[in-house]
Design a protein around this motif. Structure first.
Motif, mmCIF file in Angstrom:
data_model
loop_
_atom_site.group_PDB
_atom_site.id
_atom_site.type_symbol
_atom_site.label_atom_id
_atom_site.label_comp_id
_atom_site.label_asym_id
_atom_site.label_seq_id
_atom_site.Cartn_x
_atom_site.Cartn_y
_atom_site.Cartn_z
ATOM 1 N N UNK A 79 -47.537 -40.022 -11.836
ATOM 2 C CA UNK A 79 -46.778 -39.397 -10.667
ATOM 3 C C UNK A 79 -45.346 -39.812 -10.330
ATOM 4 N N UNK A 80 -44.734 -39.235 -9.734
ATOM 5 C CA UNK A 80 -42.827 -39.899 -10.085
ATOM 6 C C UNK A 80 -43.127 -40.570 -8.865
ATOM 7 N N UNK A 81 -43.257 -41.935 -9.090
ATOM 8 C CA UNK A 81 -43.735 -43.148 -7.176
ATOM 9 C C UNK A 81 -43.420 -44.085 -8.160
ATOM 10 N N UNK A 82 -42.768 -45.219 -6.746
ATOM 11 C CA UNK A 82 -44.062 -46.282 -7.978
ATOM 12 C C UNK A 82 -45.438 -46.046 -7.525
ATOM 13 N N UNK A 83 -45.912 -47.758 -7.936
ATOM 14 C CA UNK A 83 -47.267 -47.802 -7.854
ATOM 15 C C UNK A 83 -47.645 -48.445 -6.389
ATOM 16 N N UNK A 84 -46.853 -49.056 -5.872
ATOM 17 C CA UNK A 84 -47.388 -49.590 -4.350
ATOM 18 C C UNK A 84 -47.625 -48.920 -3.606
ATOM 19 N N UNK A 85 -47.158 -47.229 -3.651
ATOM 20 C CA UNK A 85 -46.902 -45.867 -2.514
ATOM 21 C C UNK A 85 -48.372 -45.537 -3.297
ATOM 22 N N UNK A 86 -48.483 -45.108 -4.415
ATOM 23 C CA UNK A 86 -49.328 -44.326 -4.480
ATOM 24 C C UNK A 86 -50.866 -44.984 -4.237
ATOM 25 N N UNK A 87 -50.769 -46.340 -5.402
ATOM 26 C CA UNK A 87 -51.592 -47.222 -4.048
ATOM 27 C C UNK A 87 -51.909 -47.779 -2.546
ATOM 28 N N UNK A 88 -51.192 -46.874 -2.241
ATOM 29 C CA UNK A 88 -51.043 -47.206 -0.547
ATOM 30 C C UNK A 88 -51.528 -45.691 -0.320
ATOM 31 N N UNK A 148 -40.218 -46.595 -12.470
ATOM 32 C CA UNK A 148 -40.370 -45.893 -10.801
ATOM 33 C C UNK A 148 -41.433 -44.519 -11.385
ATOM 34 N N UNK A 149 -42.397 -44.891 -12.411
ATOM 35 C CA UNK A 149 -43.109 -43.674 -12.552
ATOM 36 C C UNK A 149 -44.070 -44.244 -12.990
#
Length: 170
Positions: free
Chosen positions: A23-32, A118-119
């Motif tokens: 995902x083109x997103x930081x880990x903390x956002x994916x986990x949330x 950042x991915x």
């Protein structure tokens, strides 16, 4: 069901299915987005025509979760389990049991997240009670459903709403 082709599926062991997506997103956002009910409700809708009617998660070791989807033709699909391990934002391990007998027994799912530049790479490993059950599950469009869900997640994270959620996470 047709996904984006961004999911990689392997069978690393006789009872396991492993699915990987970047995902083109930081880990903390994916986990949330995977562990907070208010965020899950934004993207975890299921196939087209389905909606997430029940979304409950007590995101901690020993916590329970419950999801129920409703289809446009009156279909209902529910599942739930217990979160066995929870280390935010690195990984989560949970039991998995569907209300409908899609397969015998239960399964254990492990979601691992790693971030580079950042991915985020999400690795979902599902272990079934036997090789026969795993092989039966692979005959269903399970991987396509997971891929469609992750496509929804990627689109949500790239939206203004996803950007706002990231800003709130700090």
């Amino acid at each position: 069901m047709q996904g984006s082709g961004t999911l990689t599926l392997t069978t690393p062991g006789p009872r396991e299915v492993r699915m990987t997506r970047v995902f083109d997103a930081p880990r903390r956002l994916v986990f949330a987005a995977l562990s907070q009910a208010e965020l899950l409700k934004r993207w975890f809708s299921g196939p087209p025509g389905w909606n997430l009617a029940v979304c409950e998660i007590d995101a901690r070791q020993g916590g329970k979760y419950r999801y129920v989807w409703h289809g446009s033709n009156g279909e209902v699909m529910g599942m739930g389990g217990t979160i066995e391990e929870f280390v935010a934002p690195e990984f989560m391990v949970s039991s998995e049991k569907f209300d409908q007998p899609w397969y015998e027994g239960s399964a254990t799912s492990r979601i691992e997240l790693s971030e580079t530049g950042g991915r985020t790479t999400l690795t979902l490993t599902v272990q079934y009670d036997s090789e026969q059950i795993r092989d039966a599950v692979l005959k269903f469009p399970m991987a396509q459903g997971v891929e469609m869900g992750y496509d929804n997640l990627a689109a949500w994270m790239a939206s203004a709403e996803g950007e706002a959620a990231l800003a709130q996470l700090g």
